[in-house]
Motif scaffolding. Structure first.
Motif, mmCIF file in Angstrom:
data_model
loop_
_atom_site.group_PDB
_atom_site.id
_atom_site.type_symbol
_atom_site.label_atom_id
_atom_site.label_comp_id
_atom_site.label_asym_id
_atom_site.label_seq_id
_atom_site.Cartn_x
_atom_site.Cartn_y
_atom_site.Cartn_z
ATOM 1 N N TYR A 9 -19.023 49.650 31.991
ATOM 2 C CA TYR A 9 -18.384 48.839 33.171
ATOM 3 C C TYR A 9 -18.689 48.168 33.946
ATOM 4 O O TYR A 9 -20.391 47.989 34.883
ATOM 5 N N ILE A 10 -18.855 46.753 33.951
ATOM 6 C CA ILE A 10 -18.988 45.626 34.976
ATOM 7 C C ILE A 10 -18.896 44.931 36.316
ATOM 8 O O ILE A 10 -17.148 45.484 36.238
ATOM 9 N N VAL A 11 -19.114 45.039 37.102
ATOM 10 C CA VAL A 11 -19.277 44.921 38.277
ATOM 11 C C VAL A 11 -18.584 43.527 37.939
ATOM 12 O O VAL A 11 -18.206 42.500 37.363
ATOM 13 N N PRO A 12 -16.967 42.827 39.309
ATOM 14 C CA PRO A 12 -15.940 41.682 38.194
ATOM 15 C C PRO A 12 -16.862 40.619 38.722
ATOM 16 O O PRO A 12 -17.710 40.505 39.876
ATOM 17 N N GLY A 13 -16.843 39.899 37.784
ATOM 18 C CA GLY A 13 -17.653 38.320 37.857
ATOM 19 C C GLY A 13 -19.248 37.941 37.397
ATOM 20 O O GLY A 13 -19.160 37.095 37.527
ATOM 21 N N GLN A 14 -19.645 39.389 37.202
ATOM 22 C CA GLN A 14 -20.528 39.468 36.679
ATOM 23 C C GLN A 14 -21.295 39.523 34.940
ATOM 24 O O GLN A 14 -22.150 40.049 34.796
ATOM 25 N N GLU A 15 -20.048 39.192 34.116
ATOM 26 C CA GLU A 15 -20.391 39.708 32.936
ATOM 27 C C GLU A 15 -21.367 38.713 32.124
ATOM 28 O O GLU A 15 -21.908 38.830 31.280
ATOM 29 N N LYS A 16 -21.674 36.997 33.040
ATOM 30 C CA LYS A 16 -21.912 36.174 32.526
ATOM 31 C C LYS A 16 -23.863 37.066 32.760
ATOM 32 O O LYS A 16 -24.467 36.895 31.950
ATOM 33 N N THR A 17 -24.583 37.101 33.407
ATOM 34 C CA THR A 17 -25.424 38.178 34.005
ATOM 35 C C THR A 17 -24.926 39.251 33.317
ATOM 36 O O THR A 17 -26.728 39.512 32.517
ATOM 37 N N PHE A 18 -24.177 39.890 32.568
ATOM 38 C CA PHE A 18 -24.089 40.988 31.451
ATOM 39 C C PHE A 18 -24.680 40.234 30.313
ATOM 40 O O PHE A 18 -25.718 41.197 29.934
ATOM 41 N N ASP A 19 -23.953 39.582 29.889
ATOM 42 C CA ASP A 19 -24.371 39.286 28.595
ATOM 43 C C ASP A 19 -25.834 38.598 28.180
ATOM 44 O O ASP A 19 -26.533 38.211 27.564
ATOM 45 N N GLN A 20 -26.832 37.470 29.662
ATOM 46 C CA GLN A 20 -27.751 37.789 29.788
ATOM 47 C C GLN A 20 -28.544 38.598 29.245
ATOM 48 O O GLN A 20 -29.582 39.185 28.655
ATOM 49 N N PHE A 21 -28.265 39.848 30.195
ATOM 50 C CA PHE A 21 -28.853 41.244 29.911
ATOM 51 C C PHE A 21 -29.291 42.152 28.657
ATOM 52 O O PHE A 21 -30.429 42.119 27.412
ATOM 53 N N GLU A 22 -27.897 41.581 27.888
ATOM 54 C CA GLU A 22 -27.788 42.243 26.430
ATOM 55 C C GLU A 22 -28.802 41.352 25.724
ATOM 56 O O GLU A 22 -28.838 41.849 24.448
ATOM 57 N N SER A 23 -28.131 39.959 25.795
ATOM 58 C CA SER A 23 -29.352 39.184 24.346
ATOM 59 C C SER A 23 -30.816 38.993 24.584
ATOM 60 O O SER A 23 -31.404 38.500 24.446
ATOM 61 N N LEU A 82 -34.175 44.242 33.803
ATOM 62 C CA LEU A 82 -33.191 45.210 34.070
ATOM 63 C C LEU A 82 -32.399 45.385 35.524
ATOM 64 O O LEU A 82 -31.203 45.308 35.801
ATOM 65 N N HIS A 83 -33.278 43.626 36.576
ATOM 66 C CA HIS A 83 -33.050 43.344 37.225
ATOM 67 C C HIS A 83 -31.337 43.423 36.877
ATOM 68 O O HIS A 83 -30.082 43.217 37.741
ATOM 69 N N LEU A 84 -30.984 41.598 35.797
ATOM 70 C CA LEU A 84 -29.779 41.496 35.527
ATOM 71 C C LEU A 84 -29.045 43.262 35.353
ATOM 72 O O LEU A 84 -27.555 42.651 35.824
ATOM 73 N N LYS A 85 -29.388 44.263 34.800
ATOM 74 C CA LYS A 85 -28.095 44.970 34.333
ATOM 75 C C LYS A 85 -28.086 45.725 35.738
ATOM 76 O O LYS A 85 -26.883 46.300 36.033
ATOM 77 N N GLU A 86 -28.396 45.818 36.642
ATOM 78 C CA GLU A 86 -28.323 46.545 37.939
ATOM 79 C C GLU A 86 -27.399 45.473 38.315
ATOM 80 O O GLU A 86 -26.432 45.651 39.274
ATOM 81 N N GLN A 87 -27.293 44.332 38.240
ATOM 82 C CA GLN A 87 -26.493 43.385 39.280
ATOM 83 C C GLN A 87 -25.821 43.332 38.303
ATOM 84 O O GLN A 87 -24.497 43.200 39.108
#
Length: 100
Positions: A9-23, A82-87
């Motif tokens: 479950y993603i924080v709204p608006g943080q999709e690109k940050t999540f994608d950075q972590f996943e990359s 991990l900071h990207l994941k946490e954010q």
């Protein structure tokens, strides 16, 4: 083999940050004898019934052993991001099991 399913479950608006972590995180899976079997972003039509909120993504990963999975979680390169994941992740549910 162990299998790990994760509802993310993603924080709204943080999709690109999540994608950075996943990359960073996803390519590391294979380093630890793991394979990403599914990475799904379900839409509302994908659900026949549900009691929980719709996750942003669903992952199904397999590892050859529990130790491989633990080693993946402790990877130094992954830890740097991990900071990207946490954010970006509001919450997640991890389900672990074996093939029957």
């Amino acid at each position: 083999m162990i299998y790990v399913t994760q509802l993310i479950y993603i924080v709204p608006g943080q999709e690109k940050t999540f994608d950075q972590f996943e990359s960073v995180a996803i390519p590391l899976i294979s380093k630890y004898n793991g394979r990403m079997l599914f990475r799904v972003r379900p839409n509302d039509e994908a659900f026949i019934e549900r009691q929980w909120d719709k996750p942003y993504e669903i992952h199904l990963v397999e590892f050859d052993s529990q130790q491989d999975f633990e080693n993946f979680k402790m990877d130094d390169e992954r830890k740097k991001f991990l900071h990207l994941k946490e954010q970006s992740i509001k919450s997640s549910i991890m389900i672990q099991g074996t093939k029957l």
